[in-house]
Motif scaffolding. Structure first.
Motif, PDB file in Angstrom:
ATOM      1  N   CYS B  34       0.841  -1.205   0.000  1.00 55.12           N
ATOM      2  CA  CYS B  34       0.000   0.000   0.000  1.00 55.12           C
ATOM      3  C   CYS B  34       0.872   1.248   0.000  1.00 55.12           C
ATOM      4  O   CYS B  34       0.639   2.179  -0.781  1.00 55.12           O
ATOM      5  CB  CYS B  34      -0.926  -0.001   1.215  1.00 55.12           C
ATOM      6  SG  CYS B  34      -0.087  -0.295   2.780  1.00 55.12           S
ATOM      7  N   CYS B  38       1.325   4.153  -3.008  1.00 59.33           N
ATOM      8  CA  CYS B  38       0.531   5.341  -2.648  1.00 59.33           C
ATOM      9  C   CYS B  38       1.093   6.589  -3.323  1.00 59.33           C
ATOM     10  O   CYS B  38       2.270   6.910  -3.150  1.00 59.33           O
ATOM     11  CB  CYS B  38       0.535   5.535  -1.133  1.00 59.33           C
ATOM     12  SG  CYS B  38      -0.383   7.009  -0.623  1.00 59.33           S
ATOM     13  N   MET B  44       3.446  11.637   3.438  1.00 59.59           N
ATOM     14  CA  MET B  44       2.772  11.274   4.683  1.00 59.59           C
ATOM     15  C   MET B  44       3.764  11.075   5.820  1.00 59.59           C
ATOM     16  O   MET B  44       4.807  10.462   5.614  1.00 59.59           O
ATOM     17  CB  MET B  44       1.989   9.969   4.488  1.00 59.59           C
ATOM     18  CG  MET B  44       0.743  10.107   3.632  1.00 59.59           C
ATOM     19  SD  MET B  44      -0.001   8.482   3.372  1.00 59.59           S
ATOM     20  CE  MET B  44      -1.652   8.961   2.817  1.00 59.59           C
ATOM     21  N   PRO B  48       0.250   4.321   4.912  1.00 63.30           N
ATOM     22  CA  PRO B  48      -0.867   3.452   5.305  1.00 63.30           C
ATOM     23  C   PRO B  48      -0.462   2.213   6.107  1.00 63.30           C
ATOM     24  O   PRO B  48      -1.114   1.864   7.089  1.00 63.30           O
ATOM     25  CB  PRO B  48      -1.499   3.041   3.979  1.00 63.30           C
ATOM     26  CG  PRO B  48      -0.969   3.981   2.962  1.00 63.30           C
ATOM     27  CD  PRO B  48       0.220   4.662   3.496  1.00 63.30           C
ATOM     28  N   ILE B  72      -3.164  10.935   7.447  1.00 67.72           N
ATOM     29  CA  ILE B  72      -4.516  10.403   7.223  1.00 67.72           C
ATOM     30  C   ILE B  72      -5.380  11.404   6.440  1.00 67.72           C
ATOM     31  O   ILE B  72      -6.356  11.021   5.815  1.00 67.72           O
ATOM     32  CB  ILE B  72      -5.219   9.992   8.545  1.00 67.72           C
ATOM     33  CG1 ILE B  72      -5.360  11.176   9.503  1.00 67.72           C
ATOM     34  CG2 ILE B  72      -4.462   8.855   9.207  1.00 67.72           C
ATOM     35  CD1 ILE B  72      -6.185  10.833  10.765  1.00 67.72           C
ATOM     36  N   CYS B  75      -4.837  11.150   2.264  1.00 68.94           N
ATOM     37  CA  CYS B  75      -5.348  10.036   1.445  1.00 68.94           C
ATOM     38  C   CYS B  75      -6.337  10.586   0.433  1.00 68.94           C
ATOM     39  O   CYS B  75      -7.301  11.267   0.791  1.00 68.94           O
ATOM     40  CB  CYS B  75      -6.021   8.991   2.318  1.00 68.94           C
ATOM     41  SG  CYS B  75      -6.973   7.774   1.367  1.00 68.94           S
ATOM     42  N   ALA B  77      -8.135   8.732  -1.606  1.00 68.37           N
ATOM     43  CA  ALA B  77      -9.105   7.690  -1.943  1.00 68.37           C
ATOM     44  C   ALA B  77      -8.963   7.255  -3.401  1.00 68.37           C
ATOM     45  O   ALA B  77      -9.947   6.986  -4.075  1.00 68.37           O
ATOM     46  CB  ALA B  77     -10.541   8.152  -1.652  1.00 68.37           C
ATOM     47  N   GLU B  79      -7.636   4.554  -4.268  1.00 67.62           N
ATOM     48  CA  GLU B  79      -7.881   3.104  -4.220  1.00 67.62           C
ATOM     49  C   GLU B  79      -6.761   2.274  -4.841  1.00 67.62           C
ATOM     50  O   GLU B  79      -6.950   1.101  -5.133  1.00 67.62           O
ATOM     51  CB  GLU B  79      -9.218   2.732  -4.880  1.00 67.62           C
ATOM     52  CG  GLU B  79     -10.430   3.402  -4.236  1.00 67.62           C
ATOM     53  CD  GLU B  79     -10.963   2.687  -2.998  1.00 67.62           C
ATOM     54  OE1 GLU B  79     -10.424   1.614  -2.641  1.00 67.62           O
ATOM     55  OE2 GLU B  79     -11.932   3.213  -2.397  1.00 67.62           O
ATOM     56  N   CYS B  81      -4.047   1.417  -3.230  1.00 67.89           N
ATOM     57  CA  CYS B  81      -3.651   0.493  -2.158  1.00 67.89           C
ATOM     58  C   CYS B  81      -4.611  -0.689  -2.056  1.00 67.89           C
ATOM     59  O   CYS B  81      -4.197  -1.848  -2.035  1.00 67.89           O
ATOM     60  CB  CYS B  81      -3.581   1.238  -0.826  1.00 67.89           C
ATOM     61  SG  CYS B  81      -5.087   2.127  -0.384  1.00 67.89           S
ATOM     62  N   PRO B  92      -8.827   2.829   2.202  1.00 67.03           N
ATOM     63  CA  PRO B  92      -9.470   4.162   2.215  1.00 67.03           C
ATOM     64  C   PRO B  92     -10.698   4.251   3.122  1.00 67.03           C
ATOM     65  O   PRO B  92     -10.958   5.310   3.699  1.00 67.03           O
ATOM     66  CB  PRO B  92      -9.846   4.384   0.749  1.00 67.03           C
ATOM     67  CG  PRO B  92      -8.862   3.554  -0.019  1.00 67.03           C
ATOM     68  CD  PRO B  92      -8.656   2.330   0.834  1.00 67.03           C
ATOM     69  N   MET B  95      -9.378   4.993   6.428  1.00 69.65           N
ATOM     70  CA  MET B  95      -8.932   6.391   6.483  1.00 69.65           C
ATOM     71  C   MET B  95     -10.124   7.314   6.750  1.00 69.65           C
ATOM     72  O   MET B  95     -10.038   8.227   7.574  1.00 69.65           O
ATOM     73  CB  MET B  95      -8.243   6.789   5.170  1.00 69.65           C
ATOM     74  CG  MET B  95      -6.929   6.085   4.942  1.00 69.65           C
ATOM     75  SD  MET B  95      -5.686   6.647   6.145  1.00 69.65           S
ATOM     76  CE  MET B  95      -4.246   5.778   5.565  1.00 69.65           C
TER      77      MET B  95
END
Lengths: 279, 188
Positions: B34, B38, B44, B48, B72, B75, B77, B79, B81, B92, B95
């Protein structure tokens, strides 16, 4: 062929040309669109961040309105809309105990029976007609950019291949274009960070613009309004990040097909792009 | 994902995540795929897989470290990961859940403010008109975030290209939208 139509908010505003070119191309191919009446926003990339129930109820209202109108199949050209509609429909199918609460929120009965399709699925059904009616082949090298939401998550969208999709490549070939092989087909453009974290959009979109250019592409072809606005409206920031001016335009797949069918560029909204399209 | 006879322990954050999202944190075996894929992993503070590891351990102070993190909120989203996860963990969704938890506890990272302002302005626009009004969204976001000068040069260009409507599109059943929001967000 008659099909339900959910344009979604972007197609009324910042991506008007996606709506214009979708309508023009489908009309030229004899497809009649029945717009869902009084439709609302699907919640897009915001509702799910703040409230899960809201992210189910907003799409459910759209699907319920379509059901009321007797629509059995809905075209949602925006990749974010089709993704949100599919996610909500599947979650409610998996958890029927939530339907009563959703029906109370939307004030309508909900069955979730309408089939949701994206623009590439509809175009694929028409590909023989498209090939037959192509009068001005689009003889360009193109980078097909699918983005995230058309192909992911695969268990929700169940469309094409999540890592190396082919549908748009086959479609552009049918109208005379040459797709380049590139690894950014489904990389994220930065999505809804366009306003809040433009720096991230410039970086993520910048990487893919640079690679498309390096591989000799003359156009980036998209099927998502969010991808398009990041690649087009944010081109100044992208070029600043890359330290180089890249003039490669981003076009919607429907604009590419429309040109090949001999439709007028203004009808297809080509004049609305920030990065000029000289094709 | 069926939980069978197993009932998540709602005393713990891990249990509430499972109850709220159906995701079992224990399914993650820390392969790191993930984080590798990402698109914002390098931005980050906690990628994740580390978010999952800290939550798996189940110590309140580690839960809090996650809830206070900036990552967090980054993210997208996208998708990537969850599509690549060998265990098909829907990252997600987790998250979304933990962002809500961070807000409830009032410990969301300060940098989440702009991102939240945007989402709130977005949803307000839908609540009042039924559809997203982009001009209103940006104006509302500017007021909330105080980034008043951001993108002022872009708007006139967009207007000339016919991309900005001067008025919102109002749906007919706006009272229905009010009810919809009251029965979802209003319960919060």
């Amino acid at each position: 062929m008659k099909i339900g139509y959910y344009p979604g908010c972007s197609l009324l505003g910042s991506s008007r040309e996606f709506d214009e070119s979708t309508r023009a191309v489908l009309a030229a191919l004899g497809v009649e669109l029945a717009e869902v009446s009084d439709w609302n926003c699907c919640g897009a990339s915001s509702a799910h961040v703040l409230n899960h129930e809201l992210s189910l109820a907003l799409p459910a209202r759209i699907l319920a309105l379509a059901e009321q109108a007797g629509i059995t199949e809905i075209l949602a050209p925006c990749a974010a809309c089709s993704n949100r509609l599919l996610s909500a429909q599947q979650e409610l199918a998996k958890h029927p105990e939530m339907i009563a609460e959703v029906e109370a929120a939307i004030g309508m009965p909900y069955k979730g029976t309408a089939k949701i399709v994206n623009i590439l699925e509809v175009l694929d059904r028409l590909k023989d007609q498209i090939a037959a009616k192509t009068t001005k082949p689009f003889t360009k090298k193109v980078a097909n950019y699918y983005g995230c939401l058309l192909v992911r998550p695969p268990r929700v969208v169940n469309f094409d291949r999540p890592e190396d999709p082919q549908s748009m490549d086959l479609m552009v070939k049918a109208v005379g274009a040459t797709p380049v092989e590139w690894p950014f087909k489904t990389e994220c453009c930065g999505a809804a960070f366009s306003v809040t974290r433009t720096d991230i959009v410039a970086k993520l979109s910048g990487k893919l613009v640079k690679d498309a250019v390096n591989r000799g592409a003359e156009v980036i072809v998209v099927a998502c309004p969010m991808c398009h606005s990041n690649l087009d409206l944010r081109r100044n920031e992208i070029n600043e990040y890359l330290g180089k001016k890249h003039g490669i335009p981003a076009m919607f797949i429907t604009q590419v097909i429309g040109l090949a069918l001999g439709l007028d560029p203004v009808t297809l909204g080509l004049q609305r792009h920030m990065v000029p399209v000289n094709v | 994902m069926s939980s069978g006879s197993h009932h998540p322990n709602l005393e713990t954050l891990a249990g509430r995540i499972e109850a709220g999202t159906g995701v079992k944190l224990a399914h993650c075996y820390q392969c790191g795929k993930c984080a590798a894929g990402c698109p914002v992993g390098d931005e980050m503070d906690l990628p994740p897989c580390q978010v999952f590891r800290l939550l798996q351990l189940g110590f309140p102070e580690l839960d809090e470290k996650v809830l206070r993190s900036e990552g967090i909120w980054l993210c997208l989203a996208c998708e990537t990961c969850s599509s690549r996860c060998p265990q098909e963990v829907e990252i997600p969704k987790v998250m979304d859940f933990i962002r809500g938890e961070a807000l409830k506890r009032g410990i969301a990272h300060p940098k989440s403010k702009d991102i939240l302002s945007f989402h709130r302005a977005f949803l307000d626009s839908i609540e009042y008109t039924g559809r997203l009004y982009e001009v209103g969204l940006v104006a509302d976001y500017k007021m909330r975030s105080r980034h008043l000068l951001k993108d002022v040069m872009l708007a006139p260009k967009m207007y000339l290209k016919g991309k900005l409507g001067l008025f919102p599109h109002l749906i007919k059943n706006r009272s229905g939208m009010k009810t919809l929001f009251k029965r979802t967000v209003g319960k919060g």
